[in-house]
Motif scaffolding. Structure first.
Motif, short mmCIF file in Angstrom:
data_model
loop_
_atom_site.label_atom_id
_atom_site.label_comp_id
_atom_site.label_asym_id
_atom_site.label_seq_id
_atom_site.Cartn_x
_atom_site.Cartn_y
_atom_site.Cartn_z
N VAL A 54 0.95 -0.85 -0.06
CA VAL A 54 0.24 -0.17 -0.16
C VAL A 54 1.10 1.27 0.38
O VAL A 54 1.97 1.14 0.87
N LEU A 55 0.65 2.38 -0.95
CA LEU A 55 0.91 3.73 -0.80
C LEU A 55 -0.03 4.41 0.28
O LEU A 55 -1.09 4.73 -0.35
N LEU A 56 0.40 5.07 0.77
CA LEU A 56 0.17 6.31 1.57
C LEU A 56 0.56 7.62 1.46
O LEU A 56 1.40 8.01 2.27
N LEU A 57 -0.04 8.17 1.41
CA LEU A 57 0.50 9.93 1.27
C LEU A 57 -0.27 10.53 1.58
O LEU A 57 -0.88 10.60 2.14
N ARG A 58 1.04 11.56 2.39
CA ARG A 58 1.21 12.40 3.67
C ARG A 58 0.97 14.24 3.18
O ARG A 58 1.97 13.92 2.73
N GLY A 59 1.17 15.00 4.58
CA GLY A 59 2.04 16.65 3.91
C GLY A 59 2.94 16.24 5.21
O GLY A 59 2.15 16.34 6.39
N ALA A 60 3.37 17.01 5.34
CA ALA A 60 4.16 17.54 6.44
C ALA A 60 3.62 18.12 7.13
O ALA A 60 2.93 19.05 6.68
#
Length: 266
Positions: A54-60
């Motif tokens: 799974v790829l999980l994108l987030r912002g810092a």
């Protein structure tokens, strides 16, 4: 991987089968060609890693997922540069969208402009309650949402609503976006990240047949853009790959034996 003073603009690490890809450019995690190049490289890295399911994108940080393209940069470059910048960004998001692994966007803060365009290329979007606004306000700059926004928004919403939100440059709350079906879930701020990680892990072995999840994603993402007959043909081919997998044998046997499947991702 970087060209601008070797800055790290995309952080990458893997935990429990989940590749965490973090956009990191304070204060608003705006993107440039350099960030998109690093995001592109991270997507490919996750694709080729057999331990990533799974790829999980987030912002810092906690205020922004991403506020879109770096406007100061766009103010300084030539029209030709802007064209190739948008072309590369589009290619990167198509690569993300077509990766045969589930992609989750953790909308931990404001998700506007190109930030929403990135999120729209993900498969599932989970927002943090009361953490920000979401929308495509590019019309206020005299430009359109040019990193796939006009196309993906019109596929995520009825066309009249997509035009309304983009032509008016309207921002909405995460709650309103949830009602429209633009996002999938809203999690409470407390323990938000832990809950998102738990959700992402739920698609990894032994809980789920991860490759099957990826093939469901591919069947939907690619099949939705072709005729029904072509989509059905794609579905049959992907189903045959599933039938040949160890996980299909395990899932069918577990059902017959009335037990929970123990999937391996193979």
């Amino acid at each position: 991987m970087t060209t601008q003073t070797e800055r790290t603009l995309v952080n990458y690490n893997v935990t429990d089968g989940v590749a965490i890809i973090e956009l990191s450019n304070a204060p608003a995690n705006t993107y440039s060609y350099e960030m998109m190049s690093q995001l592109d490289a991270a997507i490919l890295r996750a694709r080729f890693d057999e331990q990533v399911h799974v790829l999980l994108l987030r912002g810092a940080g906690e205020k922004f997922f991403c506020a879109g393209a770096d406007i100061s940069m766009l103010n300084e470059v030539t029209p030709a540069y802007k064209y190739y910048f948008c072309l590369h960004a589009n290619e990167t998001l198509v690569r993300l969208e077509q990766t045969p692994k589930l992609v989750i966007a953790a909308l931990n803060g404001h998700t506007v402009g190109g930030g929403l365009e990135i999120a729209l290329a993900c498969d599932i979007r989970i927002a943090r309650r009361n953490a920000g606004k979401i929308g495509l306000p590019e019309v206020n700059l005299g430009v359109l949402p040019g990193t796939g926004g006009t196309q993906r928004m019109a596929r995520a919403l009825p066309k009249n609503k997509a035009i309304e939100y983009m032509a008016e440059g309207k921002l909405m709350s995460f709650e309103e976006a949830l009602e429209l079906g633009l996002i999938n879930y809203i999690y409470e701020s407390e323990h938000y990240w832990e809950q998102v990680l738990d959700y992402a892990r739920s698609f990894c072995p032994p809980h789920k047949a991860a490759r099957t999840v990826g093939r469901i994603k591919r069947s939907v993402q690619s099949g939705a853009e072709v005729t029904l007959a072509e989509g059905l043909a794609l579905e049959r081919e992907l189903q045959q790959l599933c039938f040949q997998s160890e996980d299909a044998k395990e899932g069918i046997a577990a059902y017959v034996e009335k037990r929970k499947g123990n999937f391996s991702g193979r």
